[in-house]
Design a protein around this motif. Sequence first.
Motif, PDB file in Angstrom:
ATOM      1  N   MET A 149      44.231  53.726 107.407  1.00 51.73           N
ATOM      2  CA  MET A 149      43.229  54.303 106.514  1.00 51.73           C
ATOM      3  C   MET A 149      43.886  54.995 105.315  1.00 51.73           C
ATOM      4  O   MET A 149      44.906  55.671 105.439  1.00 51.73           O
ATOM      5  CB  MET A 149      42.372  55.319 107.265  1.00 51.73           C
ATOM      6  N   ALA A 150      43.276  54.807 104.149  1.00 53.55           N
ATOM      7  CA  ALA A 150      43.837  55.295 102.888  1.00 53.55           C
ATOM      8  C   ALA A 150      43.876  56.820 102.840  1.00 53.55           C
ATOM      9  O   ALA A 150      42.864  57.492 103.080  1.00 53.55           O
ATOM     10  CB  ALA A 150      43.018  54.766 101.716  1.00 53.55           C
ATOM     11  N   LEU A 151      45.060  57.341 102.517  1.00 54.56           N
ATOM     12  CA  LEU A 151      45.249  58.777 102.328  1.00 54.56           C
ATOM     13  C   LEU A 151      45.692  59.012 100.888  1.00 54.56           C
ATOM     14  O   LEU A 151      46.695  58.462 100.441  1.00 54.56           O
ATOM     15  CB  LEU A 151      46.294  59.309 103.303  1.00 54.56           C
ATOM     16  N   LEU A 152      44.927  59.809 100.154  1.00 59.51           N
ATOM     17  CA  LEU A 152      45.218  60.115  98.758  1.00 59.51           C
ATOM     18  C   LEU A 152      46.128  61.327  98.671  1.00 59.51           C
ATOM     19  O   LEU A 152      45.886  62.334  99.342  1.00 59.51           O
ATOM     20  CB  LEU A 152      43.924  60.405  97.992  1.00 59.51           C
ATOM     21  N   HIS A 153      47.161  61.240  97.846  1.00 54.43           N
ATOM     22  CA  HIS A 153      48.114  62.334  97.657  1.00 54.43           C
ATOM     23  C   HIS A 153      48.092  62.776  96.192  1.00 54.43           C
ATOM     24  O   HIS A 153      47.976  61.953  95.295  1.00 54.43           O
ATOM     25  CB  HIS A 153      49.539  61.894  97.982  1.00 54.43           C
ATOM     26  N   GLN A 154      48.255  64.063  95.988  1.00 54.55           N
ATOM     27  CA  GLN A 154      48.312  64.603  94.636  1.00 54.55           C
ATOM     28  C   GLN A 154      49.419  65.654  94.553  1.00 54.55           C
ATOM     29  O   GLN A 154      49.434  66.606  95.334  1.00 54.55           O
ATOM     30  CB  GLN A 154      46.984  65.247  94.250  1.00 54.55           C
ATOM     31  N   PHE A 155      50.354  65.452  93.625  1.00 55.54           N
ATOM     32  CA  PHE A 155      51.362  66.456  93.300  1.00 55.54           C
ATOM     33  C   PHE A 155      51.051  66.955  91.883  1.00 55.54           C
ATOM     34  O   PHE A 155      50.965  66.146  90.961  1.00 55.54           O
ATOM     35  CB  PHE A 155      52.770  65.870  93.298  1.00 55.54           C
ATOM     36  N   ARG A 156      50.919  68.252  91.725  1.00 54.92           N
ATOM     37  CA  ARG A 156      50.719  68.797  90.385  1.00 54.92           C
ATOM     38  C   ARG A 156      51.997  69.503  89.960  1.00 54.92           C
ATOM     39  O   ARG A 156      52.483  70.409  90.641  1.00 54.92           O
ATOM     40  CB  ARG A 156      49.547  69.775  90.341  1.00 54.92           C
ATOM     41  N   TYR A 174      36.123  54.067 106.647  1.00 56.99           N
ATOM     42  CA  TYR A 174      36.632  55.281 107.306  1.00 56.99           C
ATOM     43  C   TYR A 174      35.497  56.022 108.011  1.00 56.99           C
ATOM     44  O   TYR A 174      35.644  56.472 109.164  1.00 56.99           O
ATOM     45  CB  TYR A 174      37.299  56.182 106.276  1.00 56.99           C
ATOM     46  N   LYS A 175      34.357  56.151 107.340  1.00 54.88           N
ATOM     47  CA  LYS A 175      33.241  56.901 107.919  1.00 54.88           C
ATOM     48  C   LYS A 175      32.642  56.174 109.123  1.00 54.88           C
ATOM     49  O   LYS A 175      32.313  56.812 110.137  1.00 54.88           O
ATOM     50  CB  LYS A 175      32.179  57.149 106.844  1.00 54.88           C
ATOM     51  N   ALA A 176      32.538  54.842 109.045  1.00 54.44           N
ATOM     52  CA  ALA A 176      31.997  54.081 110.182  1.00 54.44           C
ATOM     53  C   ALA A 176      32.919  54.167 111.390  1.00 54.44           C
ATOM     54  O   ALA A 176      32.476  54.356 112.527  1.00 54.44           O
ATOM     55  CB  ALA A 176      31.780  52.625 109.780  1.00 54.44           C
ATOM     56  N   ASN A 177      34.217  54.029 111.156  1.00 53.83           N
ATOM     57  CA  ASN A 177      35.179  54.142 112.253  1.00 53.83           C
ATOM     58  C   ASN A 177      35.144  55.536 112.880  1.00 53.83           C
ATOM     59  O   ASN A 177      35.251  55.693 114.104  1.00 53.83           O
ATOM     60  CB  ASN A 177      36.595  53.852 111.751  1.00 53.83           C
ATOM     61  N   SER A 178      35.004  56.553 112.031  1.00 51.68           N
ATOM     62  CA  SER A 178      34.989  57.925 112.529  1.00 51.68           C
ATOM     63  C   SER A 178      33.748  58.193 113.378  1.00 51.68           C
ATOM     64  O   SER A 178      33.822  58.822 114.440  1.00 51.68           O
ATOM     65  CB  SER A 178      35.048  58.912 111.357  1.00 51.68           C
ATOM     66  N   HIS A 180      31.922  56.085 115.101  1.00 52.82           N
ATOM     67  CA  HIS A 180      31.948  55.349 116.371  1.00 52.82           C
ATOM     68  C   HIS A 180      33.197  55.639 117.193  1.00 52.82           C
ATOM     69  O   HIS A 180      33.305  55.180 118.332  1.00 52.82           O
ATOM     70  CB  HIS A 180      31.836  53.850 116.108  1.00 52.82           C
ATOM     71  N   ASP A 181      34.165  56.352 116.597  1.00 54.50           N
ATOM     72  CA  ASP A 181      35.429  56.669 117.252  1.00 54.50           C
ATOM     73  C   ASP A 181      36.128  55.407 117.766  1.00 54.50           C
ATOM     74  O   ASP A 181      36.723  55.378 118.846  1.00 54.50           O
ATOM     75  CB  ASP A 181      35.222  57.649 118.407  1.00 54.50           C
ATOM     76  N   ARG A 182      36.069  54.371 116.975  1.00 55.62           N
ATOM     77  CA  ARG A 182      36.771  53.124 117.265  1.00 55.62           C
ATOM     78  C   ARG A 182      36.859  52.321 115.972  1.00 55.62           C
ATOM     79  O   ARG A 182      36.232  52.676 114.964  1.00 55.62           O
ATOM     80  CB  ARG A 182      36.053  52.310 118.348  1.00 55.62           C
ATOM     81  N   ILE A 183      37.637  51.258 115.976  1.00 55.29           N
ATOM     82  CA  ILE A 183      37.760  50.403 114.790  1.00 55.29           C
ATOM     83  C   ILE A 183      36.555  49.472 114.724  1.00 55.29           C
ATOM     84  O   ILE A 183      36.384  48.611 115.599  1.00 55.29           O
ATOM     85  CB  ILE A 183      39.079  49.608 114.829  1.00 55.29           C
ATOM     86  N   VAL A 184      35.727  49.662 113.727  1.00 52.48           N
ATOM     87  CA  VAL A 184      34.480  48.913 113.582  1.00 52.48           C
ATOM     88  C   VAL A 184      34.637  47.747 112.613  1.00 52.48           C
ATOM     89  O   VAL A 184      33.997  46.696 112.775  1.00 52.48           O
ATOM     90  CB  VAL A 184      33.354  49.857 113.091  1.00 52.48           C
ATOM     91  N   ILE A 185      35.477  47.928 111.590  1.00 55.67           N
ATOM     92  CA  ILE A 185      35.634  46.914 110.539  1.00 55.67           C
ATOM     93  C   ILE A 185      37.064  46.390 110.559  1.00 55.67           C
ATOM     94  O   ILE A 185      38.025  47.162 110.578  1.00 55.67           O
ATOM     95  CB  ILE A 185      35.281  47.506 109.168  1.00 55.67           C
ATOM     96  N   SER A 186      37.201  45.077 110.560  1.00 57.46           N
ATOM     97  CA  SER A 186      38.513  44.439 110.642  1.00 57.46           C
ATOM     98  C   SER A 186      39.329  44.698 109.390  1.00 57.46           C
ATOM     99  O   SER A 186      38.788  44.837 108.285  1.00 57.46           O
ATOM    100  CB  SER A 186      38.355  42.929 110.847  1.00 57.46           C
ATOM    101  N   GLU A 187      40.645  44.737 109.569  1.00 51.47           N
ATOM    102  CA  GLU A 187      41.577  44.863 108.456  1.00 51.47           C
ATOM    103  C   GLU A 187      42.483  43.630 108.432  1.00 51.47           C
ATOM    104  O   GLU A 187      42.300  42.692 109.217  1.00 51.47           O
ATOM    105  CB  GLU A 187      42.403  46.144 108.599  1.00 51.47           C
ATOM    106  N   PHE A 188      43.451  43.639 107.536  1.00 51.43           N
ATOM    107  CA  PHE A 188      44.329  42.479 107.337  1.00 51.43           C
ATOM    108  C   PHE A 188      44.941  41.976 108.641  1.00 51.43           C
ATOM    109  O   PHE A 188      44.900  40.787 108.941  1.00 51.43           O
ATOM    110  CB  PHE A 188      45.431  42.852 106.354  1.00 51.43           C
ATOM    111  N   GLY A 189      45.500  42.879 109.452  1.00 55.16           N
ATOM    112  CA  GLY A 189      46.194  42.463 110.664  1.00 55.16           C
ATOM    113  C   GLY A 189      45.540  42.915 111.946  1.00 55.16           C
ATOM    114  O   GLY A 189      46.135  42.785 113.019  1.00 55.16           O
ATOM    115  N   THR A 190      44.309  43.433 111.862  1.00 49.88           N
ATOM    116  CA  THR A 190      43.631  43.963 113.050  1.00 49.88           C
ATOM    117  C   THR A 190      42.193  43.467 113.093  1.00 49.88           C
ATOM    118  O   THR A 190      41.427  43.681 112.155  1.00 49.88           O
ATOM    119  CB  THR A 190      43.637  45.497 113.053  1.00 49.88           C
TER     120      THR A 190
END
Length: 588
Positions: A149-156, A174-178, A180-190
Amino acid sequence: MMASHIVKPDTRNCKRPRELEPQMPDSPQLSSLGKSDSSFLESSGLFYKESLEKDLNGDMSKEINLMLSTYAKILSTMESTHQKKATFGKRERLPCIAPLLTTVEETPQMVSARVRGHFPKWLSGYLLRIGPGKFEFGKDKYNHWFDGMALLHQFRIEKGTVTYRSKFLQSDTYKANSVHDRIVISEFGTLALPDPCKNVFERFMSKFELPAITDNTNVNYVRYKGDYYVSTETNFMNKVDIKTLEKTEKVDWSKFIAVNGATAHPHYDPDGTAYNMGNSYGLHGSCYNIIRVPPENVDLGETIHGAQVICSIASAERMKPSYYHSFGMTRNYIIFIEQPLKMNLWKIVTSRIRGKAFSSGISWEPQYNTRFHVVDKHTGQLLPGMYYSKPFVTFHQINAFEDQGCVVIDLCCQDDGRSLEVYQLQNLRKAGEGLDQVYNSVGRSFPRRFVLPLHVSLNDPEGENLSPLSYSSASAVKQADGKIWCSYENLHPEDLEEEGGVEFPQINYGQFSGKKYRFFYGCGFRHLVGDSLIKVDVVNKTLTIWREDGFYPSEPVFVPAPGTSEEDGGVILSAVITPDQYCLSVLE
């Protein structure tokens, strides 16, 4: 040489984000290997210079170590070998990097970093990064590095101080997976498994439903019409506020133009006009489409309104188009590389029925050669030249320019296109001999130059090199069938083989994109992730290398110093990670 560090006080486990890589003039220079970030992961980034009103974008890792570096002069000159096979020795006893590949927590509130040493006073603004930061939901775990899951980083960076914060992208995935507490939508390798709460019949029938497309845009920051988006290679992008890191809108490319996705590596003209590529699939086969997005919004509510497909190129095989991660661009031309890394559409569409991930539909087929397509970006006309080379795979182009009636394109190339398969998390988390075996099975990437003569006529002689460029040993030879066979020039000394090759190339994009240039910067790969930073002089074919044991830098982003006209006058920024700390390093 002096080294300075900025260390984030929190010493939780770090994770390497994915690396990315589009670039734009006087605005974010973005980058990364997209969802396919192939044998590596692309984390994406952006540097927004408040004082200079410039931003830069770059494919980087997700961990939190920044490195700012001025450049030493190249000290030695070495000959390159033309058409030499990319060979390299095996490595043993590689350190385990599993601690870098674990889920991390977000840091939504700004925290101050501890500064040791100094960095240039003129460097001021935001450095933005994105990469995978969460690898499981409940008992479900992701399989591939590109899936997190995408994590955004910011350095100022401001007045000698640095603050940091991070937030998970609140994508629908991210919200759907959260919830249901499981992987609901497929990704590239999953592959997402059926809902365990359904009965046996319902779970069976769910295999025949069309899979939902992920909007987990964890590859790169991109910019369209002055707005910032995080992108992957599906049809979705997420618009973000770069100061708050909040998602403001989800954008679907297919609502504006007839494409089924787009790369995370657009190119930019000086006026802000953006170019990208995306595929479309229909009854008549597959097409590679060149997209143009105008530079400015007319209304405040606009996103990518006004985007146009200016050229469509038919795939050589209807149901097996080539996978591509980026493309080249000069002042007047788009260069698309149709390589023998194939996407079997039937396998991808039926992946759910077969119980396989999307990645199972991608295969390396070296029985096919690689082809270069050249398109006039002003008229959308596909040039008639048929340019071919031996099979290779490329994920990142370095630069391209025009000279003496030719297009010159420089690429990071691999002779073996099976690296995507290797970057399963179970492989990356291995230790000892198992890790060594994985590393030694991966193809290395080396910088190569190809020359494409634009004005080939029927009267041109067969069997002779049509390239007029005296400074390049790359050749373009006309064959009896009218095709142009292109042989490359190596842009590196033999020393680079000892560094494991180079990937995630970056240049001084704002001043030298589409122009003749001398330097690029990248990561050396003596491990499965980058373990050095390398400056390559493509004219003299020499290297300058930075490395420290136990430190893993991601793609360097070049930031030019104000007022300089020198191509390498500036610093590079790289997120450098270790298993137990985050630091911002400055080398002078």
